[in-house]
Every structure is written in structure tokens, then in C-alpha cells.
Design an enzyme around this catalytic site. Sequence first.
Site, PDB file in Angstrom:
ATOM      1  N   CYS A   1      -0.718   5.300   8.599  1.00  0.00           N
ATOM      2  CA  CYS A   1       0.511   4.636   8.571  1.00  0.00           C
ATOM      3  C   CYS A   1       0.391   3.756   9.763  1.00  0.00           C
ATOM      4  O   CYS A   1      -0.150   3.781  10.933  1.00  0.00           O
ATOM      5  CB  CYS A   1       1.770   5.737   9.011  1.00  0.00           C
ATOM      6  SG  CYS A   1       2.182   6.806   7.637  1.00  0.00           S
TER       7      CYS A   1
ATOM      8  N   GLU B   1       0.909  -1.132  -0.015  1.00  0.00           N
ATOM      9  CA  GLU B   1      -0.097  -0.132  -0.002  1.00  0.00           C
ATOM     10  C   GLU B   1       0.694   1.125  -0.036  1.00  0.00           C
ATOM     11  O   GLU B   1       1.826   1.296   0.509  1.00  0.00           O
ATOM     12  CB  GLU B   1      -0.829   0.059   1.092  1.00  0.00           C
ATOM     13  CG  GLU B   1      -1.697  -1.289   1.182  1.00  0.00           C
ATOM     14  CD  GLU B   1      -2.860  -1.150   2.433  1.00  0.00           C
ATOM     15  OE1 GLU B   1      -3.632  -2.262   2.359  1.00  0.00           O
ATOM     16  OE2 GLU B   1      -2.960  -0.250   2.988  1.00  0.00           O
TER      17      GLU B   1
ATOM     18  N   ASN C   1      -3.812   4.271  16.954  1.00  0.00           N
ATOM     19  CA  ASN C   1      -4.959   4.101  15.877  1.00  0.00           C
ATOM     20  C   ASN C   1      -5.517   2.796  16.118  1.00  0.00           C
ATOM     21  O   ASN C   1      -4.839   1.909  15.573  1.00  0.00           O
ATOM     22  CB  ASN C   1      -4.423   4.325  14.431  1.00  0.00           C
ATOM     23  CG  ASN C   1      -5.367   4.335  13.448  1.00  0.00           C
ATOM     24  OD1 ASN C   1      -6.632   4.736  13.817  1.00  0.00           O
ATOM     25  ND2 ASN C   1      -5.048   4.193  12.138  1.00  0.00           N
TER      26      ASN C   1
ATOM     27  N   GLY D   1       6.797  -2.044   5.999  1.00  0.00           N
ATOM     28  CA  GLY D   1       7.904  -2.319   6.001  1.00  0.00           C
ATOM     29  C   GLY D   1       9.098  -1.439   7.124  1.00  0.00           C
ATOM     30  O   GLY D   1       8.579  -0.509   7.368  1.00  0.00           O
ATOM     31  N   GLU D   2      10.150  -2.166   7.272  1.00  0.00           N
ATOM     32  CA  GLU D   2      11.262  -1.396   8.030  1.00  0.00           C
ATOM     33  C   GLU D   2      12.284  -1.011   7.095  1.00  0.00           C
ATOM     34  O   GLU D   2      13.080  -1.882   6.720  1.00  0.00           O
ATOM     35  CB  GLU D   2      11.694  -2.365   9.072  1.00  0.00           C
ATOM     36  CG  GLU D   2      13.004  -1.541   9.876  1.00  0.00           C
ATOM     37  CD  GLU D   2      13.075  -0.246  10.128  1.00  0.00           C
ATOM     38  OE1 GLU D   2      12.106   0.099  10.844  1.00  0.00           O
ATOM     39  OE2 GLU D   2      13.786   0.450   9.594  1.00  0.00           O
TER      40      GLU D   2
ATOM     41  N   CYS E   1       3.029   8.375   1.257  1.00  0.00           N
ATOM     42  CA  CYS E   1       3.866   7.505   2.259  1.00  0.00           C
ATOM     43  C   CYS E   1       4.157   6.190   1.492  1.00  0.00           C
ATOM     44  O   CYS E   1       3.153   5.461   1.001  1.00  0.00           O
ATOM     45  CB  CYS E   1       2.636   7.204   3.454  1.00  0.00           C
ATOM     46  SG  CYS E   1       3.103   6.093   4.748  1.00  0.00           S
TER      47      CYS E   1
ATOM     48  N   SER F   1      11.108   5.922  15.301  1.00  0.00           N
ATOM     49  CA  SER F   1       9.817   5.511  15.996  1.00  0.00           C
ATOM     50  C   SER F   1      10.330   5.129  17.418  1.00  0.00           C
ATOM     51  O   SER F   1      10.694   4.191  17.577  1.00  0.00           O
ATOM     52  CB  SER F   1       9.198   4.322  15.343  1.00  0.00           C
ATOM     53  OG  SER F   1       8.794   4.664  14.101  1.00  0.00           O
ATOM     54  N   LEU F   2      10.264   6.014  18.358  1.00  0.00           N
ATOM     55  CA  LEU F   2      10.546   5.898  19.870  1.00  0.00           C
ATOM     56  C   LEU F   2       9.625   5.247  20.560  1.00  0.00           C
ATOM     57  O   LEU F   2       9.946   4.112  20.981  1.00  0.00           O
ATOM     58  CB  LEU F   2      10.788   7.286  20.270  1.00  0.00           C
ATOM     59  CG  LEU F   2      11.486   7.375  21.753  1.00  0.00           C
ATOM     60  CD1 LEU F   2      12.824   6.766  21.679  1.00  0.00           C
ATOM     61  CD2 LEU F   2      11.629   8.968  22.069  1.00  0.00           C
ATOM     62  N   ASN F   3       8.392   5.683  20.812  1.00  0.00           N
ATOM     63  CA  ASN F   3       7.338   4.873  21.093  1.00  0.00           C
ATOM     64  C   ASN F   3       7.580   4.493  22.897  1.00  0.00           C
ATOM     65  O   ASN F   3       6.403   4.020  23.533  1.00  0.00           O
ATOM     66  CB  ASN F   3       6.936   3.733  20.801  1.00  0.00           C
ATOM     67  CG  ASN F   3       6.596   3.946  19.108  1.00  0.00           C
ATOM     68  OD1 ASN F   3       6.154   5.227  18.952  1.00  0.00           O
ATOM     69  ND2 ASN F   3       6.839   3.173  18.255  1.00  0.00           N
TER      70      ASN F   3
ATOM     71  N   CYS G   1       6.429  -5.099  15.955  1.00  0.00           N
ATOM     72  CA  CYS G   1       6.000  -3.978  17.038  1.00  0.00           C
ATOM     73  C   CYS G   1       4.392  -4.390  17.367  1.00  0.00           C
ATOM     74  O   CYS G   1       3.738  -4.755  16.591  1.00  0.00           O
ATOM     75  CB  CYS G   1       6.096  -2.828  16.513  1.00  0.00           C
ATOM     76  SG  CYS G   1       7.824  -2.280  15.871  1.00  0.00           S
TER      77      CYS G   1
ATOM     78  N   SER H   1      11.777   6.828   7.857  1.00  0.00           N
ATOM     79  CA  SER H   1      11.281   6.499   9.184  1.00  0.00           C
ATOM     80  C   SER H   1      11.682   5.041   9.612  1.00  0.00           C
ATOM     81  O   SER H   1      11.512   3.991   8.989  1.00  0.00           O
ATOM     82  CB  SER H   1       9.739   6.475   9.268  1.00  0.00           C
ATOM     83  OG  SER H   1       9.539   6.092  10.600  1.00  0.00           O
TER      84      SER H   1
ATOM     85  N   CYS I   1       6.449  -6.819   7.532  1.00  0.00           N
ATOM     86  CA  CYS I   1       7.623  -6.290   8.239  1.00  0.00           C
ATOM     87  C   CYS I   1       7.982  -7.582   9.373  1.00  0.00           C
ATOM     88  O   CYS I   1       7.050  -8.071   9.937  1.00  0.00           O
ATOM     89  CB  CYS I   1       7.068  -5.027   8.925  1.00  0.00           C
ATOM     90  SG  CYS I   1       8.480  -4.265   9.878  1.00  0.00           S
TER      91      CYS I   1
ATOM     92  N   CYS J   1       1.368  -2.557  15.836  1.00  0.00           N
ATOM     93  CA  CYS J   1       1.321  -2.249  14.284  1.00  0.00           C
ATOM     94  C   CYS J   1       0.666  -3.385  13.367  1.00  0.00           C
ATOM     95  O   CYS J   1       1.109  -4.631  13.763  1.00  0.00           O
ATOM     96  CB  CYS J   1       2.677  -2.015  13.888  1.00  0.00           C
ATOM     97  SG  CYS J   1       2.737  -1.958  11.874  1.00  0.00           S
TER      98      CYS J   1
HETATM   99  N1  SAH Z   1       9.058   0.681   9.889  1.00  0.00           N
HETATM  100  C1  SAH Z   1       9.256   2.199  10.300  1.00  0.00           C
HETATM  101  C2  SAH Z   1       8.372   2.726   9.365  1.00  0.00           C
HETATM  102  C3  SAH Z   1       6.940   2.129   9.117  1.00  0.00           C
HETATM  103  S1  SAH Z   1       5.804   2.691  10.359  1.00  0.00           S
HETATM  104  C4  SAH Z   1       8.919   2.302  11.445  1.00  0.00           C
HETATM  105  O1  SAH Z   1       8.570   1.857  12.395  1.00  0.00           O
HETATM  106  O2  SAH Z   1       9.483   3.665  11.930  1.00  0.00           O
HETATM  107  C5  SAH Z   1       5.334   4.265  10.339  1.00  0.00           C
HETATM  108  C6  SAH Z   1       4.727   4.681  11.767  1.00  0.00           C
HETATM  109  O3  SAH Z   1       3.278   4.256  12.175  1.00  0.00           O
HETATM  110  C7  SAH Z   1       5.671   4.401  13.020  1.00  0.00           C
HETATM  111  O4  SAH Z   1       5.853   5.679  13.741  1.00  0.00           O
HETATM  112  C8  SAH Z   1       4.690   3.530  13.867  1.00  0.00           C
HETATM  113  O5  SAH Z   1       5.151   3.603  15.071  1.00  0.00           O
HETATM  114  C9  SAH Z   1       3.169   4.091  13.446  1.00  0.00           C
HETATM  115  N2  SAH Z   1       2.393   2.998  13.669  1.00  0.00           N
HETATM  116  C10 SAH Z   1       2.496   1.681  13.672  1.00  0.00           C
HETATM  117  N3  SAH Z   1       1.089   1.312  14.086  1.00  0.00           N
HETATM  118  C11 SAH Z   1       0.471   2.371  14.368  1.00  0.00           C
HETATM  119  C12 SAH Z   1      -0.962   2.279  15.175  1.00  0.00           C
HETATM  120  N4  SAH Z   1      -1.570   1.333  15.375  1.00  0.00           N
HETATM  121  N5  SAH Z   1      -1.435   3.755  15.248  1.00  0.00           N
HETATM  122  C13 SAH Z   1      -0.683   4.714  15.093  1.00  0.00           C
HETATM  123  N6  SAH Z   1       0.477   4.846  14.517  1.00  0.00           N
HETATM  124  C14 SAH Z   1       1.259   3.560  14.179  1.00  0.00           C
HETATM  125 FE1  SF4 Z   2       7.592  -2.668  11.230  1.00  0.00          FE
HETATM  126 FE2  SF4 Z   2       7.546  -0.178  11.598  1.00  0.00          FE
HETATM  127 FE3  SF4 Z   2       5.251  -1.544  12.057  1.00  0.00          FE
HETATM  128 FE4  SF4 Z   2       7.294  -1.754  13.808  1.00  0.00          FE
HETATM  129  S1  SF4 Z   2       5.915   0.026  13.357  1.00  0.00           S
HETATM  130  S2  SF4 Z   2       6.089  -3.751  12.667  1.00  0.00           S
HETATM  131  S3  SF4 Z   2       8.781  -1.388  12.165  1.00  0.00           S
HETATM  132  S4  SF4 Z   2       6.257  -1.124  10.252  1.00  0.00           S
END
Ligand code: SAH
Ligand code: SF4
Length: 377
Positions: free
Chosen positions: A365, A115, A322, A191-192, A132, A246-248, A143, A223, A139, A146
Site C-alpha cells: 500500500c 492497481e 517501505n 488515491g485519497e 486493497c 493516516s496519522l504519521n 504526502c 483509509s 493522488c 508516498c
Molecule cells: N490516501 C489514503 C489511502 C491510501 S494510502 C491514505 O493516505 O490513508 C494507504 C496507506 O499507505 C497510508 O496509510 C499511507 O500512509 C501508507 N503509505 C504510503 N506510502 C508508504 C510507504 N512508502 N511505506 C509504507 N506505507 C506507506
Molecule cells: Fe495520497 Fe494516501 Fe499517498 Fe498521501 S499516502 S499521497 S493521501 S495515497
Amino acid sequence: MLGPELITKLPPMTTANPTNAADPRPALRAFPREDLIQFIEDAGFPAFRGKQVFHWLHRKGVRDIAAMKNLPADLRQWLIENTRLGGVDGIERALVSTDGSIKFLLRLRDGLKVEAVLMPGSGNNADKMTLCVSSQVGCAVDCKFCVTGMNGFYRNMTPDEIVDQVLITRAHLEQLDDGRFLRNIVYMGMGEPMLNPENVIASVRILTDQEGVNISNRRLTVSTSGIIPGLEKLAAADLGVGLAISLNSPTNAERQDIMPITRKYPLEDLLDTVARFPLRTRERVTFEYVLLGNVNDSAAHARQVAKLVKRVPCKVNVIPFNPDPALPYERPEDEAIANFQQILLDANLTASIRWSKALDVSGACGQLAGQSRQRTE
Ligand code: SAH
Ligand code: SF4
């Protein structure tokens, strides 16, 4: 949206279109310009022909070698016999969101799907679109918040596939002819990117080439969840692109629960790598922080985040989670979102709240791949 029945990992991939996928000829759209010129010179044609081919591929976005009108017949014939264009096979679906975003489901040549989402800017910037893009099918980082991660990993995307997301969606946007245009590219789709660094770097070189798509490197952001070896490769390539991390979570102990990759690449090592990353003058790193209700959204978390990121010039993007039925987290309370941002602001950080776009077409995203669950029949 993903249904709960999709929580389990997908079966291993089988190839949907073996004839096409097995085509061993090099993909023209995968070459950065200098490499393409070399490739065409090696075949016995002058260097300027390589530049012309690059123009056709990336400036004009042709989808057929025969359309490269100013090439001599022998070169066109050689290209047709020995190469393929490469890229995305086609648009499977384009869904328009009420917020003006367009989510594309794109078909790759082996039948897998990824996508890409075009999102309008806010306010006065509604005509300026951010795309995007995906960098892998699925991936492997896993995480816990995600949807892409939940669906497992299929394969890396090739540079031509990454680049073609831009060409094909830009062409779609131009056809709409509604005054909106592509301005920014973010590698925040499926993906990463930093687990596929060579292909991502090649795609950035192609997309930022002034002879091609010509996206400014200041309008392109990669990212990552914090894959240190990949980040070092991106740093060494010195492309001048923006960086988002992506710190989180502010502590290893808690971060490893939601991002198991933390065990391999702890926060202090990640921050060291980020601090060394070659940014452009006055450019700042973006830290993304998905706010999970009652998990990482307390005032104490916000204070720890402020302390942790202060050492690098940065801004923080707070992203309210989300929700998805397949994911075990909740959206944070409005008050927690506001408090979190305020604490960062009080610590003299730039902090904004990023509301996910395209929610009604599940295009936010990290929500990608919801409907692109790979079919193996
Ligand atoms: N893999 C890379 C880029 C793709 S993820 C990364 O992790 O940075 C892109 C962004 O979407 C990341 O910052 C991730 O933390 C965020 N993301 C993933 N799942 C989400 C969700 N359910 N709600 C909000 N943001 C989310
Ligand atoms: Fe992969 Fe980014 Fe999703 Fe983590 S947040 S599973 S690195 S796409």
C-alpha cells in the site's frame, strides 16, 4: 520499483481510447440497487427487473448484457442500446508475490491504469484475502513518503470502476480454486478516498448490498489522510464501515512537512471529526503511522502519539516505511520500531506492526502506481 528518473511530475493526461471514453451512456455497475431499480422503472420496466439486473451485475459479475438470461428480450435490447456495463476494461497484468499476495494492474476504459492488491491474512488466516482497492487514478494529496502521491493526480474513479476491482479480482481468485477467498476490502490503494467521497460512498453501498457482492460493512475499511469535509460526508452516510486515519506524526508542525494537507486540516480538527464518526458498537478507529527512519520514529514521538489518540477508542498500526529510490526517507531501525510499539502498549493502547505485503512485486500500500505510470501516447 520506481526509478529516480520518475521523480518529476507526469505530463497532463491525454485520453488513450477516446471513442470508448467518450461513450456518454450511463454505467449500470455504477448504480446502488435502489437507484438501479428506479432507473429501470423510469424506462418503463417493472421494479423486479431492476433487482434481477443488479443480481447479474454484482452477484454473478457478468461482463456482457446479453448474458442476462432471465430478462425479456426488449429489456436486454433497451439496456444494450442505452447503457453500458461500466467498470474495469481488463487485467493488464497479475503478479504473484512470494508472500502469496497478487498485485493486479487494471486497465480503465480511457486507457489509464490503477492497481489493486489481494493480500493473504497471516498464520491461520492465510486463506482469507484482503483486497486493497484504489479510489482515484493518482493522488493530489502529495504526502512526501508516498509513491502514488509523487506521481500526481489524474482523475477520480467512478463507482463502477471501484466496484469492478472487487468483481474482477474475486473472479480471478475463484479461477485459481486454491481455497482462498475474499474476506476484507480496504480503501488503501491509489488515491485519497475522501477527495472522491460521493463515488466512494456509492461503491460502498453497492459492495455491501446483500443482493450483490455482500461484503459485510465490518469487513470494509476506508483509509484517509484526514480530509475533513469528505469524512463528514462519509459520517453522514452512516454506512457502519471501518475507518483508518493516516496519522504519521503527532504535531502539526512536523506533520505538515511530510503531509502538507495538515495546513488545511490541522490535527485537532481532524481528531474532533474522528471522535464524532459513527462507528459500530465496540468498533475502534485505526490510526496508521508510517515510521520514517530518524524522522518520526523517536520515543518522544511515540509518547506524543499516545497522548493525542487516547481521546478516541482506537488501535494504532505502526507501518515501517517501505523504501523506494524515488523517496527521500529510510526504513527505521528494528529497535526504533520495537520501542515505538512498546511505548504505545505501555500507554494501554492496542498497537501492532504492519509489515508491507507484496514487496517483491512492489504492491505494498502506498507503493502502488510504481509501474502504472500513466502512458499518454
Ligand atoms: N490516501 C489514503 C489511502 C491510501 S494510502 C491514505 O493516505 O490513508 C494507504 C496507506 O499507505 C497510508 O496509510 C499511507 O500512509 C501508507 N503509505 C504510503 N506510502 C508508504 C510507504 N512508502 N511505506 C509504507 N506505507 C506507506
Ligand atoms: Fe495520497 Fe494516501 Fe499517498 Fe498521501 S499516502 S499521497 S493521501 S495515497
